[in-house]
Design an enzyme around this catalytic site. Structure first.
Site, PDB file in Angstrom:
ATOM      1  CG  HIS A 121       6.687   2.982  -8.302  1.00 15.90           C
ATOM      2  ND1 HIS A 121       7.936   3.562  -8.431  1.00 15.90           N
ATOM      3  CD2 HIS A 121       5.809   3.997  -8.118  1.00 15.90           C
ATOM      4  CE1 HIS A 121       7.818   4.876  -8.307  1.00 15.90           C
ATOM      5  NE2 HIS A 121       6.531   5.173  -8.133  1.00 15.90           N
ATOM      6  CG  ASN A 136       3.854   9.192 -12.073  1.00 17.03           C
ATOM      7  OD1 ASN A 136       2.981   9.432 -12.905  1.00 17.03           O
ATOM      8  ND2 ASN A 136       3.598   9.134 -10.768  1.00 17.03           N
ATOM      9  NE  ARG A 182      -3.565  -2.147   2.668  1.00 12.69           N
ATOM     10  CZ  ARG A 182      -4.523  -2.740   1.955  1.00 12.69           C
ATOM     11  NH1 ARG A 182      -5.002  -2.146   0.875  1.00 12.69           N
ATOM     12  NH2 ARG A 182      -4.993  -3.910   2.323  1.00 12.69           N
ATOM     13  CG  ASP A 183       1.471   5.535  -2.330  1.00 16.31           C
ATOM     14  OD1 ASP A 183       2.033   5.550  -3.435  1.00 16.31           O
ATOM     15  OD2 ASP A 183       1.618   6.453  -1.480  1.00 16.31           O
ATOM     16  CB  ILE A 184       3.379   5.898   2.734  1.00 14.56           C
ATOM     17  CG1 ILE A 184       3.487   6.001   4.231  1.00 14.56           C
ATOM     18  CG2 ILE A 184       3.879   7.160   2.052  1.00 14.56           C
ATOM     19  CD1 ILE A 184       4.930   6.083   4.738  1.00 14.56           C
TER      20      ILE A 184
HETATM   21  P1  5GP Z   1       6.123   8.278  -7.718  1.00 11.55           P
HETATM   22  O1  5GP Z   1       5.916   9.699  -7.244  1.00 11.55           O
HETATM   23  O2  5GP Z   1       7.599   7.968  -7.822  1.00 11.55           O
HETATM   24  O3  5GP Z   1       5.356   7.918  -8.953  1.00 11.55           O
HETATM   25  O4  5GP Z   1       5.532   7.366  -6.582  1.00 11.55           O
HETATM   26  C1  5GP Z   1       6.190   7.123  -5.376  1.00 11.55           C
HETATM   27  C2  5GP Z   1       5.143   6.717  -4.382  1.00 11.55           C
HETATM   28  O5  5GP Z   1       5.798   6.135  -3.256  1.00 11.55           O
HETATM   29  C3  5GP Z   1       4.308   7.887  -3.858  1.00 11.55           C
HETATM   30  O6  5GP Z   1       2.944   7.700  -4.196  1.00 11.55           O
HETATM   31  C4  5GP Z   1       4.566   7.867  -2.360  1.00 11.55           C
HETATM   32  O7  5GP Z   1       3.421   8.181  -1.596  1.00 11.55           O
HETATM   33  C5  5GP Z   1       5.062   6.455  -2.112  1.00 11.55           C
HETATM   34  N1  5GP Z   1       5.955   6.333  -0.968  1.00 11.55           N
HETATM   35  C6  5GP Z   1       6.973   7.173  -0.642  1.00 11.55           C
HETATM   36  N2  5GP Z   1       7.604   6.735   0.462  1.00 11.55           N
HETATM   37  C7  5GP Z   1       6.952   5.604   0.855  1.00 11.55           C
HETATM   38  C8  5GP Z   1       7.154   4.690   1.935  1.00 11.55           C
HETATM   39  O8  5GP Z   1       8.052   4.824   2.763  1.00 11.55           O
HETATM   40  N3  5GP Z   1       6.291   3.645   2.019  1.00 11.55           N
HETATM   41  C9  5GP Z   1       5.279   3.457   1.102  1.00 11.55           C
HETATM   42  N4  5GP Z   1       4.487   2.398   1.293  1.00 11.55           N
HETATM   43  N5  5GP Z   1       5.072   4.289   0.062  1.00 11.55           N
HETATM   44  C10 5GP Z   1       5.911   5.349  -0.058  1.00 11.55           C
END
Ligand code: 5GP
Length: 114
Positions: free
Chosen positions: A100, A87, A29-31
């Site tokens: 991801h 992205n 799950r996303d944080i």
């Molecule tokens: P991006 O912005 O690279 O497409 O997505 C990165 C995602 O990683 C973001 O949606 C962000 O909320 C998530 N994220 C960042 N740090 C953490 C973390 O420590 N744990 C989890 N589960 N998600 C994270």
């Protein structure tokens, strides 16, 4: 954001709510969820961006989509619909440089996405 963040999650060094695992892909799950269900499907092998994907990794990329579709069926949202997004680099909002697939479900989504 650390480039090894997701490797640290896979190694259990950083806690995460893992909802899917196989030998090639992990889903957690996303944080900072942007929908009632927001899961990140991540290849165990670190590839920084879409631009770095090699032809021999094509099957691995397919595994991300298979994992997302499997999870959608499990959640029961496969018929209603869901969104997957990846992205690439700064203009698209990439913050973690380990590719991801964002899986988002549980609400209606707009297009264009903004
Ligand atoms: P991006 O912005 O690279 O497409 O997505 C990165 C995602 O990683 C973001 O949606 C962000 O909320 C998530 N994220 C960042 N740090 C953490 C973390 O420590 N744990 C989890 N589960 N998600 C994270």
């Amino acid at each position: 954001m650390s480039d090894t963040l997701f490797l640290d999650i896979m190694a259990g060094k950083i806690p995460a709510d893992i909802v899917f695992e196989n030998d090639q892909v992990i889903g957690f799950r996303d944080i900072n969820p942007q929908a009632p269900h927001h899961v990140l499907f991540v290849p165990r092998e670190r590839i920084p961006t879409i631009n770095d994907i090699q032809p021999e990794q094509a099957a691995l990329i397919g595994e991300l989509f298979l994992a997302a579709a499997c999870y959608a069926r499990e959640l029961g949202v496969d018929s209603r619909g869901y969104r997957v997004v990846m992205n690439c680099n700064e203009a698209a909002g990439q913050t973690v440089f380990h590719i991801h697939l964002h899986f988002l479900a549980g609400r209606n989504f707009q297009w264009p996405p903004g």
